[in-house]
Enzyme design. Structure first.
Site, short mmCIF file in Angstrom:
data_model
loop_
_atom_site.label_atom_id
_atom_site.label_comp_id
_atom_site.label_asym_id
_atom_site.label_seq_id
_atom_site.Cartn_x
_atom_site.Cartn_y
_atom_site.Cartn_z
N SER A 127 0.81 -1.22 0.00
CA SER A 127 0.00 0.00 0.00
C SER A 127 0.84 1.26 0.00
O SER A 127 1.90 1.34 0.65
CB SER A 127 -0.88 -0.01 1.26
OG SER A 127 -1.43 1.26 1.48
N GLU A 129 0.15 3.67 1.69
CA GLU A 129 0.20 4.15 3.08
C GLU A 129 1.59 3.93 3.68
O GLU A 129 1.95 4.58 4.65
CB GLU A 129 -0.84 3.42 3.93
CG GLU A 129 -2.28 3.82 3.65
CD GLU A 129 -2.62 5.26 4.06
OE1 GLU A 129 -2.22 5.68 5.16
OE2 GLU A 129 -3.26 5.95 3.25
N TYR A 151 -1.62 0.14 10.67
CA TYR A 151 -1.91 -0.52 9.39
C TYR A 151 -0.68 -0.44 8.47
O TYR A 151 -0.23 -1.45 7.91
CB TYR A 151 -3.10 0.17 8.72
CG TYR A 151 -3.29 -0.20 7.25
CD1 TYR A 151 -3.90 -1.40 6.89
CD2 TYR A 151 -2.87 0.67 6.23
CE1 TYR A 151 -4.07 -1.73 5.54
CE2 TYR A 151 -3.04 0.34 4.90
CZ TYR A 151 -3.64 -0.86 4.55
OH TYR A 151 -3.80 -1.18 3.23
#
Ligand code: NDP
Ligand code: GDP
Length: 326
Positions: A127, A129, A151
């Site tokens: 990801s 992120e 996460y």
């Protein structure tokens, strides 16, 4: 006929990927974890009209024995590890579960593939992120990571373990660093879908306002249908590698609101309120990806514009609410 095993098949990307692979003649198996609610398989796969075409196998990412059995029984040519606790905000209230599913769960899959189907090709859903507090204005495969949530930290562990299994065991393991991607099948808690659902409710007179958090956050938003094609292309390469998948365009939450409300003939400023409850302990302010490697090596390009996606999402939410009789 090739066989694929998809973890997270009941999620947004799993559903689109299953449809894509079925369209290419694959036999598609999906991991299904037990739930007390009867209808978990249904919603997304039914929306795409493929719920009868995928074959489910009972397993949970945190239970290695069940994963091992799933790989043994299905003997896949390609494994797509899409399952995760995928909502960033929840990762602060459930950090350990997020670590177990999103981080260690990926390693369970890698282990199961290494032991039970070592020739299979492996895709890890990494990801954007992971870039978090960005270390370069535009991020590519060589940009350093700086995760800003439990996460993102769990995804980073899974990402490096995928690289490590490739380098240690010669596995055909690739990691797709996907920037945010949305669709009518996006989970309702994510900001894009929350906005398009809110627009539909306001349009139909079911609500007057929509409460959001940080309107200044910017994301590089693409369409899930385009992004699952990139996953498959990675699996078709002779050599495994890591790829950024992004549109290269960044847009604020505020601008997304403007587009979505305008599509329904509404003025966003008359309806959107800010509620601090939706702010995060640490924020990822802006993401913008450079997908040159995917373009050059995979021949991949996004086809669906942000404007077209916003229109599709608002129309789908209007249709859902009308069908339900509100
Ligand atoms: P979703 O949240 O829509 O789907 C997550 C899937 O994981 C669901 O099928 C869910 O099953 C399954 N799952 C969760 N926990 C377990 C578990 N313990 N065992 C087995 N399955 C489990 O995610 P998306 O489709 O949006 O994303 C797919 C992947 O890509 C995720 O890993 C996500 O983190 C990653 N990603 C997504 C991006 C995006 O913008 N969408 C961007 C970058 C990466 P159930 O239905 O039972 O809950
Ligand atoms: P993420 O990038 O995986 O965290 O995807 P989200 O869609 O959950 O959030 C994208 C951005 O929108 C983040 O910077 C959030 O802080 C911001 N945002 C603003 N308001 C909201 C909201 O009400 N819900 C969510 N989920 N995000 C919001």
């Amino acid at each position: 006929m090739k066989t694929a095993l998809i973890t997270g098949i009941t999620g947004q990307d799993g559903a689109y990927l299953a449809r894509f692979l079925l369209g290419r003649g694959y036999r598609v198996h999906g991991l299904l974890r037990r739930s007390a609610s009867a209808d978990v398989i249904g919603e997304r796969l039914r929306w795409l009209g493929i719920e009868r075409e995928v074959e489910m196998v009972d397993a949970d990412l945190v239970d290695l024995s069940s994963i091992l059995r799933a790989v043994q029984v299905t003997q896949p040519d390609e494994v797509y590890n899409l399952a995760a606790q995928s909502f960033v905000k929840t990762s602060w209230t459930q950090p350990l579960l997020t670590g177990q599913v999103t981080g260690l769960g990926a390693v369970n899959m890698l282990e199961a593939v290494r032991l039970a189907a070592p020739q299979a090709r492996f895709y890890q859903a990494s990801s954007s992120e992971m870039y978090g507090l960005i270390q370069a204005p535009i991020q590519n495969e060589t940009t350093p990571f700086y995760p800003r949530s439990p996460y993102a930290a769990a995804k980073l562990y899974a990402h490096w373990m995928t690289v490590n299994y490739r380098e240690s065991f010669g596995m055909h393991a690739s990691s797709g660093i996907l920037f945010n991607h949305e669709s009518p099948l996006r989970g309702i808690e994510f900001v894009t879908r929350k906005i398009t659902d809110g627009v539909a409710r306001i349009k139909l007179g079911l609500a007057k306002t929509l409460a959001l958090g940080n309107l200044d956050a910017r994301r590089d938003w693409g369409h899930a249908a385009d992004y699952v094609r990139a996953m498959w292309l990675m699996m078709q390469q002779e050599t495994p590698a890591d790829y950024v998948v992004a549109t290269g365009r960044t847009t604020s939450v505020r601008e997304f609101c403007r587009l979505a409300f305008a599509h329904a003939g509404l003025d966003w400023e008359a309806h959107v309120t800010v509620d601090p409850a939706f702010l995060r302990p640490a924020e990822v302010d802006v993401l913008q990806g450079d997908a040159s490697r995917a373009r050059e090596r995979l021949g991949w390009e996004p086809e669906i514009t942000l404007e077209r996606m916003v229109a599709e999402m608002v129309d789908a939410d209007l249709e859902r609410l009308r069908r339900r009789g509100h």
